[in-house]
Scaffold this motif. Structure first.
Motif, mmCIF file in Angstrom:
data_model
loop_
_atom_site.group_PDB
_atom_site.id
_atom_site.type_symbol
_atom_site.label_atom_id
_atom_site.label_comp_id
_atom_site.label_asym_id
_atom_site.label_seq_id
_atom_site.Cartn_x
_atom_site.Cartn_y
_atom_site.Cartn_z
ATOM 1 N N ASP A 3 0.841 -1.185 0.000
ATOM 2 C CA ASP A 3 0.000 0.000 0.000
ATOM 3 C C ASP A 3 0.883 1.244 0.000
ATOM 4 O O ASP A 3 1.940 1.267 0.629
ATOM 5 C CB ASP A 3 -0.885 0.030 1.257
ATOM 6 N N VAL A 4 0.432 2.250 -0.707
ATOM 7 C CA VAL A 4 1.139 3.529 -0.724
ATOM 8 C C VAL A 4 0.148 4.635 -0.427
ATOM 9 O O VAL A 4 -1.055 4.478 -0.611
ATOM 10 C CB VAL A 4 1.838 3.812 -2.074
ATOM 11 N N TYR A 5 0.656 5.738 0.055
ATOM 12 C CA TYR A 5 -0.151 6.930 0.267
ATOM 13 C C TYR A 5 0.700 8.147 -0.072
ATOM 14 O O TYR A 5 1.914 8.031 -0.272
ATOM 15 C CB TYR A 5 -0.697 6.990 1.696
ATOM 16 N N THR A 6 0.061 9.291 -0.170
ATOM 17 C CA THR A 6 0.753 10.514 -0.580
ATOM 18 C C THR A 6 0.646 11.564 0.510
ATOM 19 O O THR A 6 -0.432 11.808 1.041
ATOM 20 C CB THR A 6 0.138 11.070 -1.889
ATOM 21 N N ILE A 7 1.776 12.169 0.814
ATOM 22 C CA ILE A 7 1.826 13.329 1.696
ATOM 23 C C ILE A 7 2.190 14.523 0.826
ATOM 24 O O ILE A 7 3.139 14.459 0.038
ATOM 25 C CB ILE A 7 2.873 13.147 2.804
ATOM 26 N N THR A 8 1.440 15.605 0.963
ATOM 27 C CA THR A 8 1.705 16.810 0.185
ATOM 28 C C THR A 8 1.939 17.986 1.113
ATOM 29 O O THR A 8 1.133 18.236 2.015
ATOM 30 C CB THR A 8 0.512 17.121 -0.752
ATOM 31 N N LEU A 9 3.031 18.675 0.900
ATOM 32 C CA LEU A 9 3.306 19.938 1.579
ATOM 33 C C LEU A 9 3.227 21.011 0.506
ATOM 34 O O LEU A 9 3.971 20.959 -0.477
ATOM 35 C CB LEU A 9 4.697 19.934 2.225
ATOM 36 N N LYS A 10 2.323 21.968 0.668
ATOM 37 C CA LYS A 10 2.063 22.978 -0.358
ATOM 38 C C LYS A 10 2.510 24.352 0.100
ATOM 39 O O LYS A 10 2.237 24.771 1.217
ATOM 40 C CB LYS A 10 0.565 23.071 -0.647
ATOM 41 N N ASN A 11 3.163 25.052 -0.804
ATOM 42 C CA ASN A 11 3.495 26.463 -0.619
ATOM 43 C C ASN A 11 4.384 26.743 0.593
ATOM 44 O O ASN A 11 4.190 27.723 1.300
ATOM 45 C CB ASN A 11 2.219 27.303 -0.518
ATOM 46 N N CYS A 12 5.360 25.882 0.825
ATOM 47 C CA CYS A 12 6.351 26.149 1.873
ATOM 48 C C CYS A 12 7.152 27.370 1.422
ATOM 49 O O CYS A 12 7.717 27.374 0.333
ATOM 50 C CB CYS A 12 7.278 24.951 2.045
ATOM 51 N N GLU A 36 5.420 16.564 -3.044
ATOM 52 C CA GLU A 36 4.460 15.460 -3.117
ATOM 53 C C GLU A 36 5.255 14.184 -2.908
ATOM 54 O O GLU A 36 6.106 13.836 -3.731
ATOM 55 C CB GLU A 36 3.769 15.451 -4.481
ATOM 56 N N LEU A 37 4.988 13.517 -1.797
ATOM 57 C CA LEU A 37 5.770 12.363 -1.390
ATOM 58 C C LEU A 37 4.924 11.106 -1.434
ATOM 59 O O LEU A 37 3.917 11.010 -0.732
ATOM 60 C CB LEU A 37 6.312 12.577 0.029
ATOM 61 N N GLU A 38 5.311 10.172 -2.281
ATOM 62 C CA GLU A 38 4.635 8.874 -2.341
ATOM 63 C C GLU A 38 5.351 7.948 -1.370
ATOM 64 O O GLU A 38 6.549 7.711 -1.490
ATOM 65 C CB GLU A 38 4.688 8.315 -3.758
ATOM 66 N N VAL A 39 4.593 7.451 -0.392
ATOM 67 C CA VAL A 39 5.181 6.741 0.745
ATOM 68 C C VAL A 39 4.650 5.311 0.809
ATOM 69 O O VAL A 39 3.445 5.077 0.675
ATOM 70 C CB VAL A 39 4.832 7.486 2.057
ATOM 71 N N ALA A 40 5.553 4.366 1.024
ATOM 72 C CA ALA A 40 5.155 2.971 1.267
ATOM 73 C C ALA A 40 4.581 2.889 2.673
ATOM 74 O O ALA A 40 5.215 3.296 3.640
ATOM 75 C CB ALA A 40 6.353 2.047 1.115
ATOM 76 N N ALA A 41 3.377 2.361 2.771
ATOM 77 C CA ALA A 41 2.651 2.385 4.046
ATOM 78 C C ALA A 41 3.276 1.496 5.108
ATOM 79 O O ALA A 41 3.288 1.847 6.284
ATOM 80 C CB ALA A 41 1.196 1.995 3.826
ATOM 81 N N GLY A 42 3.781 0.348 4.717
ATOM 82 C CA GLY A 42 4.270 -0.580 5.736
ATOM 83 C C GLY A 42 3.159 -0.856 6.731
ATOM 84 O O GLY A 42 1.993 -0.956 6.379
ATOM 85 N N SER A 43 3.492 -0.936 8.008
ATOM 86 C CA SER A 43 2.471 -1.181 9.025
ATOM 87 C C SER A 43 2.058 0.098 9.755
ATOM 88 O O SER A 43 1.226 0.066 10.653
ATOM 89 C CB SER A 43 2.991 -2.202 10.038
ATOM 90 N N ALA A 44 2.624 1.240 9.364
ATOM 91 C CA ALA A 44 2.384 2.498 10.085
ATOM 92 C C ALA A 44 0.907 2.885 10.119
ATOM 93 O O ALA A 44 0.398 3.319 11.154
ATOM 94 C CB ALA A 44 3.201 3.621 9.463
ATOM 95 N N LEU A 45 0.211 2.714 9.020
ATOM 96 C CA LEU A 45 -1.192 3.126 8.970
ATOM 97 C C LEU A 45 -2.077 2.194 9.787
ATOM 98 O O LEU A 45 -2.977 2.650 10.495
ATOM 99 C CB LEU A 45 -1.681 3.205 7.529
ATOM 100 N N GLU A 46 -1.798 0.907 9.682
ATOM 101 C CA GLU A 46 -2.576 -0.067 10.446
ATOM 102 C C GLU A 46 -2.369 0.114 11.950
ATOM 103 O O GLU A 46 -3.292 -0.045 12.729
ATOM 104 C CB GLU A 46 -2.192 -1.492 10.041
ATOM 105 N N ASN A 47 -1.142 0.452 12.333
ATOM 106 C CA ASN A 47 -0.795 0.582 13.755
ATOM 107 C C ASN A 47 -0.908 2.009 14.276
ATOM 108 O O ASN A 47 -0.643 2.243 15.458
ATOM 109 C CB ASN A 47 0.624 0.067 13.999
ATOM 110 N N ASP A 48 -1.248 2.940 13.384
ATOM 111 C CA ASP A 48 -1.368 4.349 13.782
ATOM 112 C C ASP A 48 -0.081 4.821 14.476
ATOM 113 O O ASP A 48 -0.102 5.408 15.554
ATOM 114 C CB ASP A 48 -2.588 4.536 14.694
ATOM 115 N N ASP A 49 1.058 4.579 13.794
ATOM 116 C CA ASP A 49 2.376 4.762 14.393
ATOM 117 C C ASP A 49 3.179 5.819 13.644
ATOM 118 O O ASP A 49 3.602 5.589 12.506
ATOM 119 C CB ASP A 49 3.118 3.422 14.383
#
Length: 122
Positions: A3-12, A36-49
């Motif tokens: 699973d992947v997700y995206t983190i976006t930081l805009k207008n820094c 725009e950062l495409e991130v491999a989820a690993g277990s972070a999302l499931e574990n809220d870590d």
């Protein structure tokens, strides 16, 4: 497939001294960065870590330190340096797309800004 997700930081926004001309180094100007950062989820999302993900507060600091660290003649080089630093700091990032905007580009005409985007794959 991971699973992947995206983190976006805009207008820094930063005040820095990048550019080819001596006046740009002397006067400085504002620069704006989008990440725009495409991130491999690993277990972070499931574990809220937070420890298993990309802390966007730290990501902002990495961007800031890279923008402020040394003068670059090309905003393309700046964008690539930011992408590489983020990927080095966070092994979970699979793709970093960085846009750098320069509103006061020394162009003989009227425009809102010049923008360059670079993608780096980890």
């Amino acid at each position: 497939m991971t699973d992947v997700y995206t983190i976006t930081l805009k207008n820094c926004a930063f005040f820095a001294r990048h550019g080819v001309y001596a006046e740009e180094e002397f006067l400085g100007q504002r620069f704006f960065v989008d990440a725009e950062l495409e991130v491999a989820a690993g277990s972070a999302l499931e574990n809220d870590d937070i420890d298993g993900t990309v802390d966007y507060g730290i990501a902002f600091k990495v961007i800031e330190e890279t923008v402020m660290s040394s003068r670059r003649f090309l905003i393309e080089a700046l964008a690539l340096a930011i992408a590489k630093e983020l990927c080095q700091r966070f092994g979970q990032i699979r793709r970093a797309k960085i846009a750098v905007r320069k509103p006061s580009a020394p162009v003989p005409g009227i425009l809102d800004y010049v923008q360059v985007s670079v993608e780096h794959f980890n």
